[in-house]
Design a protein around this motif. Structure first.
Motif, PDB file in Angstrom:
ATOM      1  N   MET A   1      37.320  58.655  46.071  1.00 12.49           N
ATOM      2  CA  MET A   1      37.823  58.648  44.702  1.00 12.49           C
ATOM      3  C   MET A   1      36.777  59.138  43.700  1.00 12.49           C
ATOM      4  O   MET A   1      37.086  59.344  42.520  1.00 12.49           O
ATOM      5  N   THR A   2      35.538  59.330  44.202  1.00  6.00           N
ATOM      6  CA  THR A   2      34.401  59.767  43.368  1.00  6.00           C
ATOM      7  C   THR A   2      34.223  58.885  42.135  1.00  6.00           C
ATOM      8  O   THR A   2      34.087  59.364  41.018  1.00  6.00           O
ATOM      9  N   VAL A   3      34.210  57.564  42.364  1.00  4.80           N
ATOM     10  CA  VAL A   3      33.961  56.607  41.286  1.00  4.80           C
ATOM     11  C   VAL A   3      33.039  55.503  41.796  1.00  4.80           C
ATOM     12  O   VAL A   3      32.981  55.220  43.008  1.00  4.80           O
ATOM     13  N   TRP A   4      32.304  54.895  40.883  1.00  3.96           N
ATOM     14  CA  TRP A   4      31.498  53.722  41.213  1.00  3.96           C
ATOM     15  C   TRP A   4      32.372  52.486  41.067  1.00  3.96           C
ATOM     16  O   TRP A   4      33.021  52.287  40.044  1.00  3.96           O
ATOM     17  N   ARG A   5      32.380  51.636  42.093  1.00  5.60           N
ATOM     18  CA  ARG A   5      33.188  50.423  42.069  1.00  5.60           C
ATOM     19  C   ARG A   5      32.297  49.184  41.983  1.00  5.60           C
ATOM     20  O   ARG A   5      31.247  49.117  42.618  1.00  5.60           O
ATOM     21  N   PHE A   6      32.747  48.213  41.207  1.00  8.44           N
ATOM     22  CA  PHE A   6      32.016  46.954  41.066  1.00  8.44           C
ATOM     23  C   PHE A   6      32.076  46.164  42.369  1.00  8.44           C
ATOM     24  O   PHE A   6      33.142  46.011  42.965  1.00  8.44           O
ATOM     25  N   VAL A   7      30.913  45.634  42.810  1.00 11.73           N
ATOM     26  CA  VAL A   7      30.850  44.817  44.024  1.00 11.73           C
ATOM     27  C   VAL A   7      30.591  43.358  43.662  1.00 11.73           C
ATOM     28  O   VAL A   7      31.331  42.457  44.062  1.00 11.73           O
ATOM     29  N   SER A   8      29.526  43.109  42.899  1.00  8.39           N
ATOM     30  CA  SER A   8      29.194  41.733  42.533  1.00  8.39           C
ATOM     31  C   SER A   8      28.152  41.725  41.424  1.00  8.39           C
ATOM     32  O   SER A   8      27.520  42.748  41.138  1.00  8.39           O
ATOM     33  N   TYR A   9      27.988  40.563  40.813  1.00 11.02           N
ATOM     34  CA  TYR A   9      26.913  40.368  39.855  1.00 11.02           C
ATOM     35  C   TYR A   9      25.646  39.992  40.616  1.00 11.02           C
ATOM     36  O   TYR A   9      25.681  39.145  41.511  1.00 11.02           O
ATOM     37  N   LEU A  10      24.539  40.613  40.267  1.00 11.90           N
ATOM     38  CA  LEU A  10      23.256  40.240  40.846  1.00 11.90           C
ATOM     39  C   LEU A  10      22.548  39.225  39.959  1.00 11.90           C
ATOM     40  O   LEU A  10      21.744  38.431  40.428  1.00 11.90           O
ATOM     41  N   SER A  11      22.815  39.286  38.669  1.00  6.68           N
ATOM     42  CA  SER A  11      22.275  38.310  37.719  1.00  6.68           C
ATOM     43  C   SER A  11      23.079  38.409  36.442  1.00  6.68           C
ATOM     44  O   SER A  11      23.759  39.396  36.185  1.00  6.68           O
ATOM     45  N   GLY A  12      22.998  37.366  35.637  1.00  9.64           N
ATOM     46  CA  GLY A  12      23.652  37.385  34.335  1.00  9.64           C
ATOM     47  C   GLY A  12      25.163  37.389  34.403  1.00  9.64           C
ATOM     48  O   GLY A  12      25.811  37.975  33.544  1.00  9.64           O
ATOM     49  N   GLU A  13      25.751  36.755  35.421  1.00  8.00           N
ATOM     50  CA  GLU A  13      27.215  36.710  35.504  1.00  8.00           C
ATOM     51  C   GLU A  13      27.789  35.978  34.298  1.00  8.00           C
ATOM     52  O   GLU A  13      27.353  34.882  33.956  1.00  8.00           O
ATOM     53  N   PRO A  14      28.745  36.591  33.615  1.00  9.01           N
ATOM     54  CA  PRO A  14      29.309  35.950  32.424  1.00  9.01           C
ATOM     55  C   PRO A  14      29.920  34.590  32.739  1.00  9.01           C
ATOM     56  O   PRO A  14      30.543  34.402  33.784  1.00  9.01           O
ATOM     57  N   ALA A  15      29.720  33.650  31.845  1.00 12.66           N
ATOM     58  CA  ALA A  15      30.312  32.331  32.024  1.00 12.66           C
ATOM     59  C   ALA A  15      31.827  32.410  31.832  1.00 12.66           C
ATOM     60  O   ALA A  15      32.345  33.357  31.258  1.00 12.66           O
ATOM     61  N   ALA A  16      32.501  31.436  32.363  1.00 15.90           N
ATOM     62  CA  ALA A  16      33.961  31.399  32.213  1.00 15.90           C
ATOM     63  C   ALA A  16      34.330  31.398  30.727  1.00 15.90           C
ATOM     64  O   ALA A  16      33.682  30.750  29.911  1.00 15.90           O
ATOM     65  N   ASP A  17      35.355  32.155  30.395  1.00 15.19           N
ATOM     66  CA  ASP A  17      35.765  32.306  29.005  1.00 15.19           C
ATOM     67  C   ASP A  17      36.632  31.116  28.595  1.00 15.19           C
ATOM     68  O   ASP A  17      37.841  31.097  28.817  1.00 15.19           O
ATOM     69  N   THR A  18      36.006  30.127  27.976  1.00 18.02           N
ATOM     70  CA  THR A  18      36.740  28.967  27.471  1.00 18.02           C
ATOM     71  C   THR A  18      37.018  29.093  25.983  1.00 18.02           C
ATOM     72  O   THR A  18      37.780  28.306  25.420  1.00 18.02           O
ATOM     73  N   LEU A  19      36.394  30.083  25.343  1.00 14.63           N
ATOM     74  CA  LEU A  19      36.546  30.251  23.902  1.00 14.63           C
ATOM     75  C   LEU A  19      37.882  30.881  23.525  1.00 14.63           C
ATOM     76  O   LEU A  19      38.554  30.427  22.588  1.00 14.63           O
ATOM     77  N   THR A  20      38.292  31.928  24.243  1.00 19.17           N
ATOM     78  CA  THR A  20      39.491  32.685  23.868  1.00 19.17           C
ATOM     79  C   THR A  20      40.747  31.832  23.762  1.00 19.17           C
ATOM     80  O   THR A  20      41.479  31.945  22.766  1.00 19.17           O
ATOM     81  N   PRO A  21      41.057  30.960  24.733  1.00 17.81           N
ATOM     82  CA  PRO A  21      42.291  30.153  24.603  1.00 17.81           C
ATOM     83  C   PRO A  21      42.293  29.281  23.345  1.00 17.81           C
ATOM     84  O   PRO A  21      43.340  29.130  22.701  1.00 17.81           O
ATOM     85  N   VAL A  22      41.126  28.730  22.993  1.00 17.48           N
ATOM     86  CA  VAL A  22      41.047  27.878  21.802  1.00 17.48           C
ATOM     87  C   VAL A  22      41.214  28.720  20.542  1.00 17.48           C
ATOM     88  O   VAL A  22      41.902  28.325  19.590  1.00 17.48           O
ATOM     89  N   LEU A  23      40.589  29.897  20.530  1.00 18.73           N
ATOM     90  CA  LEU A  23      40.692  30.786  19.373  1.00 18.73           C
ATOM     91  C   LEU A  23      42.126  31.261  19.173  1.00 18.73           C
ATOM     92  O   LEU A  23      42.623  31.324  18.039  1.00 18.73           O
ATOM     93  N   VAL A  24      42.791  31.601  20.260  1.00 21.44           N
ATOM     94  CA  VAL A  24      44.194  32.044  20.184  1.00 21.44           C
ATOM     95  C   VAL A  24      45.072  30.918  19.644  1.00 21.44           C
ATOM     96  O   VAL A  24      45.943  31.143  18.794  1.00 21.44           O
ATOM     97  N   LYS A  25      44.855  29.698  20.126  1.00 26.68           N
ATOM     98  CA  LYS A  25      45.644  28.548  19.655  1.00 26.68           C
ATOM     99  C   LYS A  25      45.404  28.312  18.169  1.00 26.68           C
ATOM    100  O   LYS A  25      46.348  28.039  17.409  1.00 26.68           O
ATOM    101  N   PHE A  26      44.157  28.437  17.740  1.00 28.07           N
ATOM    102  CA  PHE A  26      43.796  28.229  16.336  1.00 28.07           C
ATOM    103  C   PHE A  26      44.476  29.254  15.434  1.00 28.07           C
ATOM    104  O   PHE A  26      45.073  28.913  14.408  1.00 28.07           O
ATOM    105  N   LEU A  27      44.423  30.534  15.825  1.00 30.38           N
ATOM    106  CA  LEU A  27      44.969  31.598  14.985  1.00 30.38           C
ATOM    107  C   LEU A  27      46.487  31.743  15.116  1.00 30.38           C
ATOM    108  O   LEU A  27      47.126  32.353  14.263  1.00 30.38           O
ATOM    109  N   SER A  28      47.063  31.195  16.174  1.00 28.56           N
ATOM    110  CA  SER A  28      48.516  31.279  16.338  1.00 28.56           C
ATOM    111  C   SER A  28      49.241  30.577  15.201  1.00 28.56           C
ATOM    112  O   SER A  28      50.323  31.001  14.783  1.00 28.56           O
TER     113      SER A  28
END
Length: 237
Positions: A115-142
């Motif tokens: 496919m001539t593309v680079w594909r993501f395999v894994s995080y070696l460091s700095g893996e983003p934490a689980a997104d707990t902010l978005t659901p609360v923000l959506v509920k607030f602005l809804s």
């Protein structure tokens, strides 16, 4: 740009093709000035510019020191991505990521030759934490639809909805900027950041795709109606 007003991304391959004459006596000033002019172009048209640039052949313990040229290039861009391989023919590589509004991280990639593309395999460091902010923000602005105030005031409002929200006002601002594109595309939440004499303000608005009236300040995330956006320029190898 007049012929293609919907342009959101310009890729320059390579940076050297658009560079002017170099004054070796002041390489830092030249590099910083050239990248600054490209950033001004991005600011003017409210787009992102990705610059493809070479790295030095000499390895370094800090991959960002391998970017060819002076540190003026590193200092002027908003983010950098360095693709590093152990061997030229290797199928796997490490993508080093750093920037002003993004977390430092390292990603393991694998090249798909079919496919001539680079594909993501894994995080070696700095893996983003689980997104707990978005659901609360959506509920607030809804229910509220719009918000304008300091990051501290926004944080207090979010904690009123979910007491488990735990971050500092500065961290909240950074997280909002990191997730700006996802918030806009998936949840129709637009944001802006402005500064007064006494405080920095966050502006949020939730609406459909036709509702684009939110003001974006000098520190704002790119938006089609912003008067003074700060789009991103980056260096990638």
């Amino acid at each position: 740009m007049a012929a293609y007003p919907d342009t959101g991304l310009v890729v320059v391959d390579t940076l050297q093709r658009v560079r002017g004459a170099v004054n070796d006596k002041n390489a830092y000033a030249n590099d910083y000035d050239e990248i600054g002019r490209i950033k001004s172009f991005a600011d003017r048209f409210k787009i992102a510019v990705l610059l493809i640039h070479h790295v030095r052949k000499m390895p370094d313990s800090d991959p960002f020191n391998m970017v060819s040229g002076s540190v003026g290039i590193i200092g002027a861009v908003d983010s950098m991505y360095v693709l590093e391989k152990d061997k030229r023919t290797a199928n796997k590589a490490t993508l080093h990521v750093t920037g002003r509004d993004i977390e430092d991280m390292q990603l393991l990639l694998e090249f798909d030759r079919d496919m001539t593309v680079w594909r993501f395999v894994s995080y070696l460091s700095g893996e983003p934490a689980a997104d707990t902010l978005t659901p609360v923000l959506v509920k607030f602005l809804s229910s509220k639809k719009t918000f304008s105030g300091t990051a501290t005031e926004l944080l207090d409002s979010l904690k009123g909805i979910d007491s488990s929200v735990s971050c500092s006002p500065n961290s909240l601002t950074r997280l909002l900027k990191e997730r700006a594109l996802i918030l806009e595309k998936q949840h129709h939440i637009r944001m802006g950041f402005t500064r007064t004499k006494s405080a920095r303000l966050v502006s949020l608005s939730m609406g459909d795709d036709d509702d684009k009236n939110i003001y974006m300040g000098a520190e704002g995330i790119p938006s089609s109606t912003a008067g003074d956006d700060t789009p991103k320029t980056g260096v990638h190898r």
